[in-house]
Write a protein that holds these residues in place. Structure first.
Motif, PDB file in Angstrom:
ATOM      1  N   LYS A 189       1.182  -1.050  -0.032  1.00 30.33           N
ATOM      2  CA  LYS A 189      -0.468   0.338   0.000  1.00 30.33           C
ATOM      3  C   LYS A 189       1.283   0.978   0.001  1.00 30.33           C
ATOM      4  O   LYS A 189       1.952   1.441   0.186  1.00 30.33           O
ATOM      5  CB  LYS A 189      -0.452   0.401   1.475  1.00 30.33           C
ATOM      6  N   ASP A 190       0.062   1.859  -0.384  1.00 25.83           N
ATOM      7  CA  ASP A 190       1.539   3.793  -0.608  1.00 25.83           C
ATOM      8  C   ASP A 190       2.869   3.388  -0.899  1.00 25.83           C
ATOM      9  O   ASP A 190       3.302   4.234  -0.791  1.00 25.83           O
ATOM     10  CB  ASP A 190       1.484   4.260   1.284  1.00 25.83           C
ATOM     11  N   LYS A 201      -6.440   2.869  -6.371  1.00 26.24           N
ATOM     12  CA  LYS A 201      -6.111   3.908  -5.202  1.00 26.24           C
ATOM     13  C   LYS A 201      -6.514   3.883  -4.159  1.00 26.24           C
ATOM     14  O   LYS A 201      -6.371   4.371  -3.121  1.00 26.24           O
ATOM     15  CB  LYS A 201      -7.170   5.260  -5.803  1.00 26.24           C
ATOM     16  N   HIS A 202      -7.570   2.950  -3.913  1.00 24.05           N
ATOM     17  CA  HIS A 202      -8.631   2.695  -2.808  1.00 24.05           C
ATOM     18  C   HIS A 202      -7.205   2.503  -1.045  1.00 24.05           C
ATOM     19  O   HIS A 202      -7.040   2.308  -0.024  1.00 24.05           O
ATOM     20  CB  HIS A 202      -9.497   1.742  -2.260  1.00 24.05           C
ATOM     21  N   GLU A 203      -6.222   1.668  -2.202  1.00 24.38           N
ATOM     22  CA  GLU A 203      -5.181   0.834  -1.314  1.00 24.38           C
ATOM     23  C   GLU A 203      -3.990   2.399  -0.905  1.00 24.38           C
ATOM     24  O   GLU A 203      -2.199   1.608  -0.904  1.00 24.38           O
ATOM     25  CB  GLU A 203      -4.021  -0.151  -1.971  1.00 24.38           C
ATOM     26  N   GLY A 204      -4.057   3.486  -2.221  1.00 22.64           N
ATOM     27  CA  GLY A 204      -3.088   4.524  -1.623  1.00 22.64           C
ATOM     28  C   GLY A 204      -1.594   3.936  -3.082  1.00 22.64           C
ATOM     29  O   GLY A 204      -0.705   4.486  -2.523  1.00 22.64           O
ATOM     30  N   ASN A 254      -0.287   4.942  -5.903  1.00 19.47           N
ATOM     31  CA  ASN A 254      -0.440   6.400  -6.837  1.00 19.47           C
ATOM     32  C   ASN A 254       0.144   6.037  -8.192  1.00 19.47           C
ATOM     33  O   ASN A 254       1.590   5.721  -8.741  1.00 19.47           O
ATOM     34  CB  ASN A 254       0.584   7.655  -6.099  1.00 19.47           C
TER      35      ASN A 254
END
Length: 117
Positions: A31-32, A52-55, A57
Motif C-alpha cells: 500500500k501507499d 487508488k483505494h490502496e493508496g 499512486n
C-alpha cells in the motif's frame, strides 16, 4: 515498462514485462506505493482507478500522450464483428508481414506460450 517501450525507457525501468506482469506487479505491491508506468494510457488509467483505494499512486509515464488507436478497437462489439465476418468467410483487418518477420514473431509467441501456466 512494457517491452514495446523505447529501449532507453526499458534501460531506466525498475521492471520490464508484459501487460499481465505490470498488472500483477502493481497488484502485489504494498500500500501507499508510487508507480510511473510506461504502457498504454487506458491500462494506466484503469490501474489508477483499481488501486487508488490502496493508496497506490499510479501515473502514465509519457509527457506526450500518444494514444494507441487500435487498442480502442479491442472491445466486445468489434470482436463480435470480426468473428461474424470470419463465420461468413470474410477476413477483415488482415495483417501481412514479410516471411522472416512472421517467423520471428512465431518464435516469440511460442516462447511466451512455453512459459505460460
Amino acid at each position: 515498462a512494457h517491452p514495446e517501450s523505447p529501449f532507453e525507457v526499458c534501460q531506466k525501468s525498475d521492471y520490464i514485462g508484459s501487460t499481465e506482469y505490470i498488472i500483477n506487479t502493481i497488484a502485489s505491491a504494498g500500500k501507499d506505493t508510487r508507480w510511473l508506468v510506461a504502457t498504454e494510457l487506458n491500462l494506466v488509467n484503469r490501474l489508477h482507478e483499481q488501486f487508488k483505494h490502496e493508496g497506490k499512486n499510479i501515473h502514465f509515464m509519457s509527457p506526450n500522450v500518444c494514444m494507441c488507436s487500435t487498442m480502442f478497437r479491442i472491445d466486445p462489439q468489434h470482436m463480435a464483428w470480426v468473428l461474424e465476418n470470419l463465420v461468413d468467410g470474410h477476413v477483415v483487418n488482415q495483417v501481412s508481414v514479410p516471411i522472416d518477420v512472421a517467423e520471428q514473431a512465431r518464435r516469440a509467441l511460442d516462447r511466451m506460450l512455453e512459459v505460460s501456466p
